[in-house]
Write an enzyme that holds these catalytic residues in place. Sequence first.
Site, PDB file in Angstrom:
ATOM      1  N   CYS A  97      -2.258 108.416 -27.299  1.00  0.00           N
ATOM      2  CA  CYS A  97      -2.831 109.457 -26.093  1.00  0.00           C
ATOM      3  C   CYS A  97      -3.257 110.764 -26.576  1.00  0.00           C
ATOM      4  CB  CYS A  97      -0.963 109.239 -26.038  1.00  0.00           C
ATOM      5  SG  CYS A  97       0.061 108.359 -25.348  1.00  0.00           S
ATOM      6  N   GLN A 157       7.601 102.401 -26.589  1.00  0.00           N
ATOM      7  CA  GLN A 157       7.731 104.150 -26.268  1.00  0.00           C
ATOM      8  C   GLN A 157       9.046 104.223 -25.365  1.00  0.00           C
ATOM      9  OE1 GLN A 157       4.650 106.202 -25.353  1.00  0.00           O
ATOM     10  NE2 GLN A 157       2.598 105.691 -27.294  1.00  0.00           N
ATOM     11  N   ARG A 216       3.623 113.982  -6.647  1.00  0.00           N
ATOM     12  CA  ARG A 216       4.419 113.441  -4.968  1.00  0.00           C
ATOM     13  C   ARG A 216       5.763 114.944  -4.475  1.00  0.00           C
ATOM     14  NH1 ARG A 216       4.927 109.298  -8.293  1.00  0.00           N
ATOM     15  NH2 ARG A 216       6.973 109.689  -8.861  1.00  0.00           N
ATOM     16  N   SER A 219       8.809 114.971  -4.084  1.00  0.00           N
ATOM     17  CA  SER A 219      10.546 114.372  -5.248  1.00  0.00           C
ATOM     18  C   SER A 219      11.853 115.343  -5.491  1.00  0.00           C
ATOM     19  CB  SER A 219       9.318 113.985  -6.167  1.00  0.00           C
ATOM     20  OG  SER A 219       8.617 112.842  -6.460  1.00  0.00           O
ATOM     21  N   SER A 253       4.817 109.436 -17.395  1.00  0.00           N
ATOM     22  CA  SER A 253       4.437 108.900 -17.120  1.00  0.00           C
ATOM     23  C   SER A 253       3.694 108.476 -16.374  1.00  0.00           C
ATOM     24  CB  SER A 253       3.089 109.775 -17.687  1.00  0.00           C
ATOM     25  OG  SER A 253       3.103 108.970 -18.637  1.00  0.00           O
ATOM     26  N   HIS A 355      -1.251 110.078 -16.646  1.00  0.00           N
ATOM     27  CA  HIS A 355      -1.542 110.235 -18.283  1.00  0.00           C
ATOM     28  C   HIS A 355      -2.746 109.198 -18.106  1.00  0.00           C
ATOM     29  CE1 HIS A 355      -1.466 109.821 -22.372  1.00  0.00           C
ATOM     30  NE2 HIS A 355      -0.073 109.851 -22.416  1.00  0.00           N
ATOM     31  N   CYS A 385       2.008 113.829 -27.976  1.00  0.00           N
ATOM     32  CA  CYS A 385       2.962 112.682 -28.827  1.00  0.00           C
ATOM     33  C   CYS A 385       2.238 111.067 -28.156  1.00  0.00           C
ATOM     34  CB  CYS A 385       4.749 112.018 -28.206  1.00  0.00           C
ATOM     35  SG  CYS A 385       4.616 111.814 -26.229  1.00  0.00           S
TER      36      CYS A 385
END
Length: 399
Positions: A97, A157, A216, A219, A253, A355, A385
């Site tokens: 990442c 993860q 969104r 949300s 993500s 992501h 991370c």
Amino acid sequence: MLGEQRTADAVIVDAVRTAAGRGRPGGALAGVHPVDLLARTLRGLLDRQDFDPGLVDDVLTGCVSQVGEQSATPGRMAWLGAGLPPHVPAATIDRKCGSGQQALHFAAQAIKAGDQDVVIACGVESMSRVRMGSARMDADPYGSQVAERFAPGLVSQGVAAELVAARWKLDRSALDAYAARSHRLAAAARDSGAFDREIVPVDTPAGPFRRDETIRPDSTAETLGRLKPAFARDDIAARFPEIGWHITAGNSSQITDGAAAVLLMSAARCAELGLTPRARVHATAVCGDDPLLMLTAPIPATHRILGRSALRLDQIDHIEINEAFAPVPLAWLAEFPEADPARVNPRGGAIALGHPLGASGARLATTMLHALEDEGGRYGLQLMCEAGGMANATIIERL
């Protein structure tokens, strides 16, 4: 003088990104080849500056799934596809990442060492076209010694996020409230035009794409609370009875298509070309942590980079922590109570903006640079991370 050590400031001249496209068939960028996606991003970056692109020494490109359409050194192919000088090389970087952020680190280090003067750090990931995990080819990436050392085995993860939530006693309501915040802040930034300067349009079959489609704004913690846990398994529950099964698609993500690029130069070359530096790379650090928890390394990475930079958290005006899962920034905040939560991801994060693995490090740097300018801040801290229990940390100083 022979043997004399040369150091130089690495400055950021510009940074851009694409808008975030949903990483699935039908997403706005799903019809764009990843090389073309990055080519348009590089072209958009360079079109904003008046200098010869032949002066670029290297193009360092973050990309995680380096198979299929992303297999042939995508930075090199994108540079050529953008019609840019063929003598400029490129390399592809995979720190999971943090790949795009590591590209920025390597670029700054080459400039500070005096080896290079103009470097582009960028990243791309088309998650709708190149499936996440496809580089694994359904094979074991760990080997017998890792399996023996961490028996009965490392976890995904998603399960690691559950373990982090359990360790820091983060319940479902806290995670969903944080996820709703991400969407709310990203929507406010988008609707106010705060993202406009950092986004370069991408031509798609449906026309130019320049507006994040992953946000969104409706949300809420209540609506997110209706989603089912995404990673619940009986065998994992038996192994880790402390897990509460709080991680859902809503507080994780988003799978996304996107690209981002950052133009770095030595301060001397920037001045020579008559360009305006916008920030300098103040400090960089990388760090590892428990590979089982996997997502906690931003915590020791923060201690490391603050020690290296001689800064305190109260001197940091803007903090970007990649929202791989909601427990990541919330656990970090729990460990650093002196940090102002309002300064953490104030324009939303990966829960709302997605992501795109290899691009996220460059995307966060792009958003942080523009936000520092808009807010009049001086220092920005970026944390990422990464799979295997690693993290990148970067501090930039606005000029």
